[in-house]
Design a protein around this motif. Structure first.
Motif, short mmCIF file in Angstrom:
data_model
loop_
_atom_site.label_atom_id
_atom_site.label_comp_id
_atom_site.label_asym_id
_atom_site.label_seq_id
_atom_site.Cartn_x
_atom_site.Cartn_y
_atom_site.Cartn_z
N LYS A 1 0.43 -0.77 -0.35
CA LYS A 1 0.02 0.04 0.21
C LYS A 1 1.09 0.98 0.32
O LYS A 1 0.69 2.37 -0.16
N ASN A 2 1.98 1.14 0.61
CA ASN A 2 3.12 1.91 0.93
C ASN A 2 3.83 2.45 -0.80
O ASN A 2 4.91 3.48 -0.19
N MET A 3 3.99 2.04 -1.65
CA MET A 3 4.89 1.99 -2.77
C MET A 3 4.26 2.95 -4.21
O MET A 3 5.69 3.39 -4.24
N ILE A 4 2.49 3.00 -4.25
CA ILE A 4 2.03 3.86 -5.15
C ILE A 4 2.11 4.89 -4.49
O ILE A 4 1.78 5.91 -3.90
N SER A 5 3.21 6.25 -5.44
CA SER A 5 3.17 7.72 -4.97
C SER A 5 2.35 8.38 -5.04
O SER A 5 1.49 8.91 -4.56
N THR A 6 1.55 7.89 -6.67
CA THR A 6 0.48 8.63 -6.74
C THR A 6 -0.27 8.07 -8.07
O THR A 6 0.12 6.42 -8.87
N ASN A 7 -1.20 8.78 -8.59
CA ASN A 7 -2.40 8.33 -9.73
C ASN A 7 -2.18 9.26 -10.49
O ASN A 7 -2.94 10.30 -10.15
N GLN A 8 -2.08 9.25 -11.27
CA GLN A 8 -2.39 10.36 -12.97
C GLN A 8 -2.92 10.33 -13.68
O GLN A 8 -3.25 9.45 -14.24
N ILE A 9 -4.53 10.93 -13.06
CA ILE A 9 -5.05 10.67 -14.24
C ILE A 9 -6.16 12.14 -14.63
O ILE A 9 -5.79 13.48 -14.41
N GLU A 10 -6.72 12.17 -15.33
CA GLU A 10 -7.70 12.97 -16.32
C GLU A 10 -8.51 13.49 -15.14
O GLU A 10 -9.01 13.33 -15.13
N LEU A 11 -8.50 15.07 -15.34
CA LEU A 11 -9.11 15.89 -14.32
C LEU A 11 -9.36 17.33 -14.60
O LEU A 11 -8.55 17.40 -14.79
N SER A 12 -10.36 17.54 -14.87
CA SER A 12 -11.14 18.39 -15.04
C SER A 12 -12.10 19.55 -13.83
O SER A 12 -12.79 18.20 -13.47
N PRO A 13 -12.30 20.97 -14.13
CA PRO A 13 -13.97 21.20 -13.50
C PRO A 13 -14.51 20.53 -14.16
O PRO A 13 -15.88 20.17 -13.77
N TYR A 14 -14.84 19.89 -15.83
CA TYR A 14 -15.97 18.79 -16.33
C TYR A 14 -15.67 17.89 -15.52
O TYR A 14 -16.30 16.71 -16.35
N LEU A 15 -14.73 17.20 -15.36
CA LEU A 15 -14.79 15.27 -15.13
C LEU A 15 -13.47 15.25 -13.22
O LEU A 15 -12.64 15.69 -13.48
N GLN A 16 -14.51 15.10 -12.07
CA GLN A 16 -14.02 15.41 -11.54
C GLN A 16 -13.91 14.41 -10.79
O GLN A 16 -13.39 14.53 -9.50
N ASN A 17 -14.01 13.42 -10.89
CA ASN A 17 -13.91 11.65 -10.66
C ASN A 17 -13.64 11.73 -9.05
O ASN A 17 -12.47 11.17 -8.62
N ARG A 18 -14.90 11.89 -8.78
CA ARG A 18 -15.26 12.20 -7.30
C ARG A 18 -14.91 10.48 -6.49
O ARG A 18 -13.91 10.84 -5.58
N LYS A 19 -15.37 9.77 -6.75
CA LYS A 19 -15.29 8.52 -6.08
C LYS A 19 -13.58 8.26 -6.61
O LYS A 19 -13.55 7.43 -5.26
N LEU A 20 -12.99 8.26 -7.77
CA LEU A 20 -11.61 7.80 -7.50
C LEU A 20 -10.25 8.68 -6.94
O LEU A 20 -9.87 7.83 -5.56
N VAL A 21 -10.34 9.40 -6.99
CA VAL A 21 -10.13 11.07 -6.21
C VAL A 21 -10.15 10.57 -4.17
O VAL A 21 -9.15 10.70 -3.39
N GLU A 22 -11.73 10.48 -4.35
CA GLU A 22 -11.43 10.18 -2.78
C GLU A 22 -11.11 8.85 -2.13
O GLU A 22 -10.68 8.74 -1.24
N PHE A 23 -11.24 8.16 -2.79
CA PHE A 23 -10.22 6.36 -2.89
C PHE A 23 -9.07 6.87 -2.48
O PHE A 23 -7.99 6.42 -1.59
N LEU A 24 -8.34 7.34 -3.56
CA LEU A 24 -6.96 7.62 -3.79
C LEU A 24 -6.25 7.94 -2.27
O LEU A 24 -5.67 8.08 -1.77
N GLN A 25 -7.15 9.53 -1.91
CA GLN A 25 -6.89 10.13 -0.86
C GLN A 25 -6.87 9.41 0.56
O GLN A 25 -6.21 9.37 1.24
N ARG A 26 -7.84 8.98 0.15
CA ARG A 26 -7.94 8.00 2.18
C ARG A 26 -6.37 7.00 2.50
O ARG A 26 -6.48 6.69 2.92
N GLU A 27 -6.40 5.82 1.01
CA GLU A 27 -5.40 5.61 0.67
C GLU A 27 -3.37 6.45 1.26
O GLU A 27 -3.08 5.42 1.32
#
Length: 268
Positions: free
Chosen positions: A146-172
């Motif tokens: 769990k501690n090995m993955i530094s980031t997930n680089q994903i498409e994000l913009s005001p038109y694509l906010q990807n909230r479910k994925l972002v919230e998961f990443l931030q929890r992790e």
């Protein structure tokens, strides 16, 4: 270890002398994070720009991404050695798996373990993923820890906010890096963004970037124009209000710009 810089220079679709000039301008203006990928075909030009810039290598945070053809365990580390040669450096600060490519023939566990092996060889200081959904991030965590993955680089913009994925990443505890933050310029036409820009005495691009920065994401906008590179840097000083952020949150419309068949996952 240095954390992932909040604002970097993207190089997607920039080739030849154009990318060399962009990186040289960016480094001169103060950028110290550069994002590229094997697939972009511009690592050699970026290496040239860094070499002649006069900026010490240790002051630059350099990211590349491993392309699908190089996922087999007998190719991944060798491909990074080739990237290092093109980039004229002995190490990368961050290396990402570019796309999950679910049908590429290489199990996710295998290429993630190969990426860890490359890290242990000293080829890269950090590893991460790009364009992974929640399920695939969980699989990657199970494969390498769990501690090995530094980031997930994903498409994000005001038109694509990807909230479910972002919230998961931030929890992790996985850092979020936003690409395509301006949605190929589409968000710059949004009346809400323009109204906020007028109130903030900022440009629409600065507002969109400041939105992502305010949420704790790193951003990697690109430009071939020196004045735009300089302007984008100033997004770090734009302080959006709670009302501004709420208005931008209302722009979500699931407008995805990048979704290649055979490479992309099923999005959350």
């Amino acid at each position: 270890m240095t954390s992932i810089p909040s604002l970097g220079l993207g190089t997607f679709r920039l080739q030849g002398q154009i990318v060399t000039n962009s990186v040289l301008d960016g480094l001169e203006l103060g950028y110290r994070s550069i994002d590229t990928a094997q697939r972009y075909g511009n690592e050699a030009e970026i290496g040239t720009a860094i070499a002649v810039s006069g900026v010490p290598r240790e002051d630059i945070f350099l990211t590349t991404k491993v392309w699908v053809d190089n996922y087999p365990k007998d190719r991944l580390a060798d491909s990074l050695e080739e990237s290092l040669a093109r980039l004229r450096t002995s190490y990368l600060d961050l290396t990402l798996i570019h796309w999950p490519a679910p049908n590429c023939g290489v199990p996710l566990e295998d290429y993630m373990i190969a990426l860890v092996d490359a890290k242990e060889k000293g080829l890269t200081r950090r590893i991460g993923v790009s364009n992974f959904n929640v399920s695939l991030v969980k699989q990657a965590e199970a494969a390498v820890g769990k501690n090995m993955i530094s980031t997930n680089q994903i498409e994000l913009s005001p038109y694509l906010q990807n909230r479910k994925l972002v919230e998961f990443l931030q929890r992790e505890g996985i850092h979020v890096t936003s690409y395509m933050t301006l949605a190929y310029g589409k968000v710059l036409e949004a009346p809400v963004i323009n109204a906020i820009a007028r109130r903030q005495l900022a440009t629409p691009a600065q507002v969109a970037l400041a939105w992502a920065l305010s949420l704790g994401y790193s951003v990697i906008p690109s430009s071939t124009k020196r004045e735009h590179l300089a302007s984008n840097l100033l997004a770090q000083h734009v302080r959006l209000t709670r009302e501004d952020m709420e208005q931008i949150a209302g722009l979500e419309c699931n407008c995805r710009m990048i979704n290649p068949d055979g490479l992309a996952p099923e999005w959350d």
